[in-house]
Scaffold this motif. Structure first.
Motif, mmCIF file in Angstrom:
data_model
loop_
_atom_site.group_PDB
_atom_site.id
_atom_site.type_symbol
_atom_site.label_atom_id
_atom_site.label_comp_id
_atom_site.label_asym_id
_atom_site.label_seq_id
_atom_site.Cartn_x
_atom_site.Cartn_y
_atom_site.Cartn_z
ATOM 1 N N GLN A 162 0.825 -1.205 0.000
ATOM 2 C CA GLN A 162 0.000 0.000 0.000
ATOM 3 C C GLN A 162 0.865 1.264 0.000
ATOM 4 O O GLN A 162 0.364 2.355 -0.260
ATOM 5 C CB GLN A 162 -0.931 0.029 1.215
ATOM 6 N N SER A 163 2.163 1.115 0.251
ATOM 7 C CA SER A 163 3.050 2.274 0.392
ATOM 8 C C SER A 163 3.808 2.620 -0.880
ATOM 9 O O SER A 163 4.292 3.743 -1.008
ATOM 10 C CB SER A 163 4.079 2.002 1.502
ATOM 11 N N LEU A 164 3.953 1.659 -1.793
ATOM 12 C CA LEU A 164 4.772 1.852 -2.986
ATOM 13 C C LEU A 164 4.005 1.385 -4.208
ATOM 14 O O LEU A 164 3.279 0.390 -4.153
ATOM 15 C CB LEU A 164 6.086 1.083 -2.866
ATOM 16 N N ASP A 165 4.176 2.081 -5.322
ATOM 17 C CA ASP A 165 3.383 1.795 -6.510
ATOM 18 C C ASP A 165 3.943 0.687 -7.384
ATOM 19 O O ASP A 165 3.270 0.250 -8.326
ATOM 20 C CB ASP A 165 3.250 3.071 -7.367
ATOM 21 N N ASN A 166 5.175 0.247 -7.123
ATOM 22 C CA ASN A 166 5.760 -0.789 -7.977
ATOM 23 C C ASN A 166 6.429 -1.884 -7.165
ATOM 24 O O ASN A 166 7.415 -2.470 -7.592
ATOM 25 C CB ASN A 166 6.748 -0.174 -8.973
ATOM 26 N N LEU A 167 5.878 -2.162 -5.979
ATOM 27 C CA LEU A 167 6.418 -3.236 -5.140
ATOM 28 C C LEU A 167 5.345 -4.286 -4.896
ATOM 29 O O LEU A 167 4.340 -4.032 -4.210
ATOM 30 C CB LEU A 167 6.918 -2.694 -3.806
ATOM 31 N N LEU A 168 5.555 -5.459 -5.460
ATOM 32 C CA LEU A 168 4.679 -6.605 -5.219
ATOM 33 C C LEU A 168 5.256 -7.449 -4.094
ATOM 34 O O LEU A 168 6.483 -7.493 -3.889
ATOM 35 C CB LEU A 168 4.546 -7.434 -6.496
#
Length: 753
Positions: free
Chosen positions: A368-374
């Motif tokens: 929820q904090s980063l747009d490109n971290l799965l």
């Protein structure tokens, strides 16, 4: 050639700069499956692993057997073994390594990863720092102490599969450590302070029997007083490897930053346990035993859990909630351990199962904090209680494939994981996973063969199974598991029984309240018969199925009665027993003995090959269990019905053809054969009877019109992909099934994509 280097003020390690579309940190099963999935979907992938081998807790460094929804075949999750890439790995290991050698499993993983185009593997490499801009990760810095090289790896997409969440932690992503309170999510299994809020680490050891007695002198740091372990009486000279999972400790410490402290305490425990076994005099048969291997690093269960857009919780598992964005599944029990581990007065674990498999939402698989971290593996967004089930390695592997393929879609469409998770978009991820052979319970593949017409050379009908395999006393409750179609009446069934004198036998018809389950928690009817002598006995139940579902014809225990057996085996049909698997349960029935918010039900378990049996029986009217139309329904394994086609026993050249009115083109053709999705296929220690399961098609040919596309021998996989040459069109695909591993072959489907 001599090289001489003069004195300098200082030197620096060399640095390599790498550019990738996807960077994955962590080479456990989750990271391996993610890397393979993304590379196969066309991404340029770098996989960073901080150990010398792949596999994490499944590697030869830790030697824990990989398991998942099958739960050692100890719960009611029939045909639940993981598919897709995780299934491919398990089947390949079975083929090469059915004896369960952990070093060979290392080799299997390394071989698969090294052979994958587009995948760069960095072993012995530790991430030390990250670079980000706003809500996006940009690169990582890493160091390899073996080749004394620093790396800077830049990427567009990132996956954290590191177990401890090194990427998310360094990037400042929101996460949790420890257990939620009962009040926060209403989870009745939430532990109190006495039980503790984190799972600990374990170290295992292997022993070997020798020709001569072997002396053992304990190290100075070994545990001196064995009674410090309340469960020490469970110890025996026969225990090995994963049998010692309960040699656990560290749940009250920081399971990341105090891992070395935990390791030393576990070494103290292990060497103290071995000293007790060897030198206490309680185990005379241990004289000729030596300790062959002790783990050098602990197997870690729990540390950080990162926050996504939703959190998996206890109710998702127990109620088997189906999420709109379901992309994976689990089926291991909710398995919580006391934080004090081996020193605790509590049992080594508290395990409660759901009645069937549950699904895992995609919204729990990205930060929820980063747009490109799965997020994958042990890092997914889950409460401590739900984590107790989803943490096991085969489930983690399934989650790895999900995020690998999700990263590819995000890269190709230039969207974020959160955008991919939207209801109007997530279906493309679900269908892509299914096309690649992954399994999502209660989610069929849409239009797998593009409105093809299917013809088959023959079809097996279930009429009767001959009594040609002796007799079995009814020493425990057992049941024949049979599927029915919606609207279909269960025909009368005849079985052969015998008894030395007149005996009463109770026979019940059971099903599952949730038709997706094979739990037997709903009794439909019962009847009593008297067995007086050897003969044929007719059982008739007035039951018509209102939907596709499995029914149990259940025989009560009566050891004075014997039932005739058959040597035949059938896909999607089996015998199950109301019995106990002590690895995952304490009783033959799950009891909610502390108001833990779980269901009570019986365990109906299969037996492992070659101990599996099937009763001989005859039906008054045949059942059509393996129809050709199942090749078009998009259901990829037994689920409410067999969902496969099986040729007749006397068909000497079984084949199936798909026809289209208009020429077709495709990039790939995927076939899904039977390789016993009920078989747990544990990776190490246990060993297995067969390298490939009997119904698997081992030799087949695929024709596109008159062109031979593939002639495959020694197949040992359920999932087989074939590349179609560019520009080739066809109006017919013909599949010839030329050999199996010993039983009738079974086919679940053909997909074009």
């Amino acid at each position: 050639m001599m090289q001489t280097f003069s004195t300098q003020n200082e030197r620096h390690f060399p640095q390599q700069r790498l550019q990738a579309e996807l960077l994955i940190v962590g080479g456990g099963l989750a990271g391996v499956c993610a890397a393979l999935a993304a590379a196969r979907d066309g991404l340029d992938v770098v996989l960073i692993q901080d150990r010398p081998v792949l596999g994490g807790n499944a590697s030869s460094e830790v030697r824990l057997w990989a398991n998942g929804a099958t739960s050692h075949m100890g719960n009611n999750n029939r045909w639940a073994r993981e598919g897709g890439i995780m299934g491919e790995i398990m089947e390949e290991n079975l083929w090469r390594n059915k004896e369960g050698n952990p070093v060979l499993f290392d080799m299997v993983l390394l071989d698969i990863v090294q052979a994958q185009p587009g995948l760069t593997l960095l072993l012995n490499t530790v991430v030390t720092d990250i670079e980000k801009s706003g809500r996006r990760l940009l690169s990582v810095q890493a160091f390899n102490a073996i080749n004394q090289t620093r790396y800077r790896v830049s990427a567009t997409q990132f996956i954290d599969a590191s177990g401890d969440g090194v990427l998310g932690y360094l990037a400042g992503a929101a996460h949790r450590v420890g257990a939620e309170s009962v009040e926060e999510f209403g989870e009745k299994m939430a532990p109190g302070e006495n039980f503790g809020h984190k799972l600990g680490h374990s170290i295992y050891f292997y022993t070997k029997r020798t020709a001569q007695p072997v002396r053992f002198v304990a190290p100075s740091f070994a545990l001196k007083e064995i009674t410090a372990i309340p469960r020490y009486k469970r110890l025996s000279s026969e225990l090995n490897g994963c049998d010692l999972w309960w040699l656990e400790w560290g749940g009250r410490l920081d399971t990341v930053h105090e891992s070395e402290t935990i390791k030393w305490e576990l070494w103290k425990i292990v060497w103290g346990v071995w000293d007790y076994i060897k030198n206490s005099g309680e185990f005379p048969d241990a004289d000729n035993l030596t300790i062959e291997w002790v783990g050098l690093i602990p197997g870690k269960r729990e540390s950080r859990r990162f926050l996504g857009e939703t959190m998996l919780c206890q109710q998702d598992i127990i109620e088997q909630r189906d999420h709109y964005d379901a992309v994976a599944y689990g089926g291991w029990s909710i398995d919580l351990h006391p934080a004090d581990g081996v020193y605790s007065e509590h049992d080594g674990c508290r395990q409660f199962h759901s009645k069937g498999t549950y699904t895992i939402p995609f919204r729990a698989l990205y930060s929820q904090s980063l747009d490109n971290l799965l997020l994958t593996g042990r890092l997914i967004s889950a409460t401590h209680v739900a984590f107790g089930s989803a943490r096991v390695m085969c489930t983690c592997g399934v989650l790895g494939e999900v995020v690998g393929r999700a990263a590819a879609l995000c890269q190709q469409q230039q969207i974020t994981p959160a955008e991919l998770a939207q209801p109007e978009r997530v279906g493309q991820l679900q269908q892509h996973l299914l096309r690649q052979g992954a399994f999502i319970p209660r989610h069929p593949l849409a239009n797998p063969a593009r409105q093809a017409h299917v013809t088959v050379s023959s079809t097996l009908e279930l009429r009767a199974l001959p009594a040609d395999a002796g007799w079995q006393p009814l020493q425990s409750r057992c049941a024949l598991l049979l599927p029915l179609k919606a609207g279909e009446r269960l025909p009368a069934i005849s079985v052969q029984l015998r008894a030395a004198n007149a005996q009463k036998l109770q026979v019940s018809l059971l099903t599952s309240a949730n038709p997706a389950n094979t739990c037997g928690d709903c009794q439909l009817s019962t009847q009593s018969i008297t067995v007086t002598e050897q003969g044929t006995y007719r059982l008739s139940f007035d039951y018509r199925a209102e939907c596709d579902r499995y029914v149990f014809i259940a025989f009560e225990e009566n050891a004075a009665i014997e039932v005739a057996l058959t040597s035949q085996r059938l896909p999607g049909v089996m015998m199950v027993f109301n019995s106990l698997n002590p690895r995952v349960a304490k009783r033959t029935r799950q009891i909610n003995d502390g108001d833990y918010g779980v269901d009570e039900f019986d365990f109906w378990l299969p037996r492992r090959a070659p101990q599996q049996i099937l009763l001989a029986f005859a039906l008054e009217t045949p059942l059509q269990l393996w129809h050709r139309d199942y090749l078009l329904n998009g259901k990829l394994r037994p689920e409410q019905h067999t969902n496969c086609w099986v040729p007749a026993q006397d068909d000497t050249h079984p084949n199936v053809s798909w026809h289209w009115n208009e020429p077709q083109q495709a990039k790939h053709i995927t076939l899904l054969f039977d390789n016993d999705f009920d078989h747990a296929m544990e990776t190490v220690q246990m060993g297995h009877a067969q390298a490939v399961t009997p119904h698997c098609t081992t030799h087949y040919r695929v024709w596109l019109d008159e062109m031979l596309l593939a002639d495959v021998t020694e197949n040992h996989h359920s999932l087989c992909h074939h590349l179609v040459p560019g520009g080739v069109s066809f109006s017919q695909i013909r599949l010839e099934l030329l050999a199996s591993a010993g039983a009738l072959p079974a086919l679940y489907g053909l997909h074009l994509h």
